[in-house]
Design a protein around this motif. Structure first.
Motif, mmCIF file in Angstrom:
data_model
loop_
_atom_site.group_PDB
_atom_site.id
_atom_site.type_symbol
_atom_site.label_atom_id
_atom_site.label_comp_id
_atom_site.label_asym_id
_atom_site.label_seq_id
_atom_site.Cartn_x
_atom_site.Cartn_y
_atom_site.Cartn_z
ATOM 1 N N SER A 190 -49.684 21.599 3.731
ATOM 2 C CA SER A 190 -50.720 21.531 2.692
ATOM 3 C C SER A 190 -51.816 20.546 3.093
ATOM 4 O O SER A 190 -52.999 20.760 2.812
ATOM 5 C CB SER A 190 -50.101 21.118 1.356
ATOM 6 O OG SER A 190 -49.433 19.869 1.464
ATOM 7 N N LEU A 191 -51.437 19.455 3.799
ATOM 8 C CA LEU A 191 -52.436 18.481 4.233
ATOM 9 C C LEU A 191 -53.335 19.070 5.310
ATOM 10 O O LEU A 191 -54.565 18.952 5.227
ATOM 11 C CB LEU A 191 -51.746 17.223 4.763
ATOM 12 C CG LEU A 191 -52.676 16.151 5.353
ATOM 13 C CD1 LEU A 191 -53.675 15.667 4.327
ATOM 14 C CD2 LEU A 191 -51.872 14.984 5.924
ATOM 15 N N THR A 192 -52.748 19.697 6.343
ATOM 16 C CA THR A 192 -53.581 20.245 7.408
ATOM 17 C C THR A 192 -54.471 21.368 6.879
ATOM 18 O O THR A 192 -55.624 21.507 7.301
ATOM 19 C CB THR A 192 -52.724 20.760 8.573
ATOM 20 O OG1 THR A 192 -51.822 21.788 8.105
ATOM 21 C CG2 THR A 192 -51.915 19.636 9.189
ATOM 22 N N ARG A 193 -53.953 22.168 5.948
ATOM 23 C CA ARG A 193 -54.794 23.228 5.369
ATOM 24 C C ARG A 193 -55.939 22.637 4.558
ATOM 25 O O ARG A 193 -57.067 23.138 4.592
ATOM 26 C CB ARG A 193 -53.935 24.163 4.500
ATOM 27 C CG ARG A 193 -52.985 25.055 5.309
ATOM 28 C CD ARG A 193 -52.386 26.136 4.431
ATOM 29 N NE ARG A 193 -51.494 25.591 3.415
ATOM 30 C CZ ARG A 193 -50.197 25.364 3.586
ATOM 31 N NH1 ARG A 193 -49.619 25.625 4.770
ATOM 32 N NH2 ARG A 193 -49.442 24.882 2.611
ATOM 33 N N SER A 194 -55.652 21.551 3.832
ATOM 34 C CA SER A 194 -56.713 20.898 3.052
ATOM 35 C C SER A 194 -57.770 20.299 3.977
ATOM 36 O O SER A 194 -58.977 20.433 3.727
ATOM 37 C CB SER A 194 -56.118 19.803 2.160
ATOM 38 O OG SER A 194 -55.230 20.343 1.214
ATOM 39 N N LEU A 195 -57.331 19.658 5.056
ATOM 40 C CA LEU A 195 -58.284 19.061 5.995
ATOM 41 C C LEU A 195 -59.119 20.140 6.680
ATOM 42 O O LEU A 195 -60.324 19.956 6.899
ATOM 43 C CB LEU A 195 -57.531 18.226 7.039
ATOM 44 C CG LEU A 195 -56.895 16.938 6.534
ATOM 45 C CD1 LEU A 195 -56.061 16.292 7.632
ATOM 46 C CD2 LEU A 195 -57.944 15.968 6.035
ATOM 47 N N THR A 196 -58.482 21.266 7.011
ATOM 48 C CA THR A 196 -59.228 22.357 7.625
ATOM 49 C C THR A 196 -60.276 22.906 6.660
ATOM 50 O O THR A 196 -61.414 23.212 7.051
ATOM 51 C CB THR A 196 -58.260 23.479 8.061
ATOM 52 O OG1 THR A 196 -57.329 22.954 9.022
ATOM 53 C CG2 THR A 196 -59.017 24.642 8.684
ATOM 54 N N ALA A 197 -59.892 23.020 5.373
ATOM 55 C CA ALA A 197 -60.847 23.495 4.368
ATOM 56 C C ALA A 197 -62.007 22.516 4.204
ATOM 57 O O ALA A 197 -63.176 22.919 4.106
ATOM 58 C CB ALA A 197 -60.133 23.712 3.035
ATOM 59 N N VAL A 198 -61.690 21.224 4.179
ATOM 60 C CA VAL A 198 -62.743 20.203 4.069
ATOM 61 C C VAL A 198 -63.674 20.275 5.274
ATOM 62 O O VAL A 198 -64.899 20.200 5.134
ATOM 63 C CB VAL A 198 -62.107 18.802 3.955
ATOM 64 C CG1 VAL A 198 -63.164 17.721 4.141
ATOM 65 C CG2 VAL A 198 -61.415 18.639 2.600
#
Length: 258
Positions: A190-198
């Motif tokens: 969830s963190l890596t997906r959030s960072l990728t989205a950001v």
């Protein structure tokens, strides 16, 4: 991953401190921040000592940071056992070494300097670690966990930050009888997906900002061209046309009054 563990640190031991890392580690606000090295140079140290014989009590360190030190030490297993000894039951060590996955450790403490430079990358290195580095840690009484920028940040954010996505750091905890964890391919979280989205949104906004800057430069160019045309002296033909236009306007106004 480490947040709850690092919230309340009693003793932090920084081995071979550097001007870059010491302020960051100090920001964790440990009650004791001990910087240790074999000798005093232009770096500030609190303790002169060897990692193979730490002048600290058993179970006394909450966080130990040891980056690129073990490859300098001929008896690295003694150093690893000391790390396991001084860590508190809830303590952790952050370790990093030169590492080639898929190989065995290449070492020779007696190699001449030229050979060390060729084989190990520096004249003061005595080895270049391979996969059995993890076996040595476990045999010394440490349980280990691998982390990398790819696993923590994701490949896109790692590239954006200009870090090697596959450079490993080992999180070690004192535990006798642990096993080397099996190799794992980093998966998205969830963190890596959030960072990728950001990062995707930042990239979109950066592109939009570039487009707006280009449009601003274009409009400025148009304004400058119009100003130049306004301020440029009129030629003979232009003066004649301007005079004729002024006459027509005056005649038009006169007829309108009549």
């Amino acid at each position: 991953m480490l947040g709850p563990t690092l919230e309340d640190l009693d003793t932090l031991l920084e081995v071979a401190p550097s001007p870059e890392t010491s302020p960051i580690l100090g920001g964790l606000q440990p009650r004791r921040h001990l910087r240790l090295d074999l000798g005093a140079d232009n770096r500030l140290v609190d303790v002169l000592g060897s990692l193979t014989d730490l002048p600290l009590a058993d179970d006394s360190v909450d966080l130990l940071v040891c980056y690129h030190v073990l490859e300098h030490i001929p008896d690295d297993r003694a150093a690893m056992r000391e790390i396991a000894r001084v860590l508190s039951t809830s303590g952790i060590a952050l370790l990093q070494v030169p590492f080639r996955a898929g190989t065995r450790t290449d070492e020779d403490p007696d190699a001449p300097e030229e050979e060390r430079l060729r084989r190990f990358g520096q004249v003061d290195h005595v080895r270049y670690y391979g996969d059995d580095f993890e076996d040595r840690l476990v045999e010394s009484g440490l349980a280990i966990q691998r982390v990398s920028p790819r696993s923590l940040l994701g490949p896109e954010m790692s590239t954006w930050l200009h870090v090697n996505p596959d450079e490993l750091v080992w999180i070690a905890r004192p535990l006798a009888g642990a096993e080397v964890p099996p190799p794992r391919t980093p998966t998205s979280t969830s963190l890596t997906r959030s960072l990728t989205a950001v990062l995707g949104e930042m990239t979109r906004l950066h592109g939009e900002l570039d487009r707006q800057r280009q449009e601003t430069r274009r409009l400025r160019s148009v304004v400058e061209r119009l100003r130049e045309e306004r301020d440029r002296p009129l030629g003979i033909k232009e003066s004649a046309r301007a005079g004729a236009l002024a006459v027509r306007r005056r005649v038009g106004r006169t007829l309108a009054r009549d």
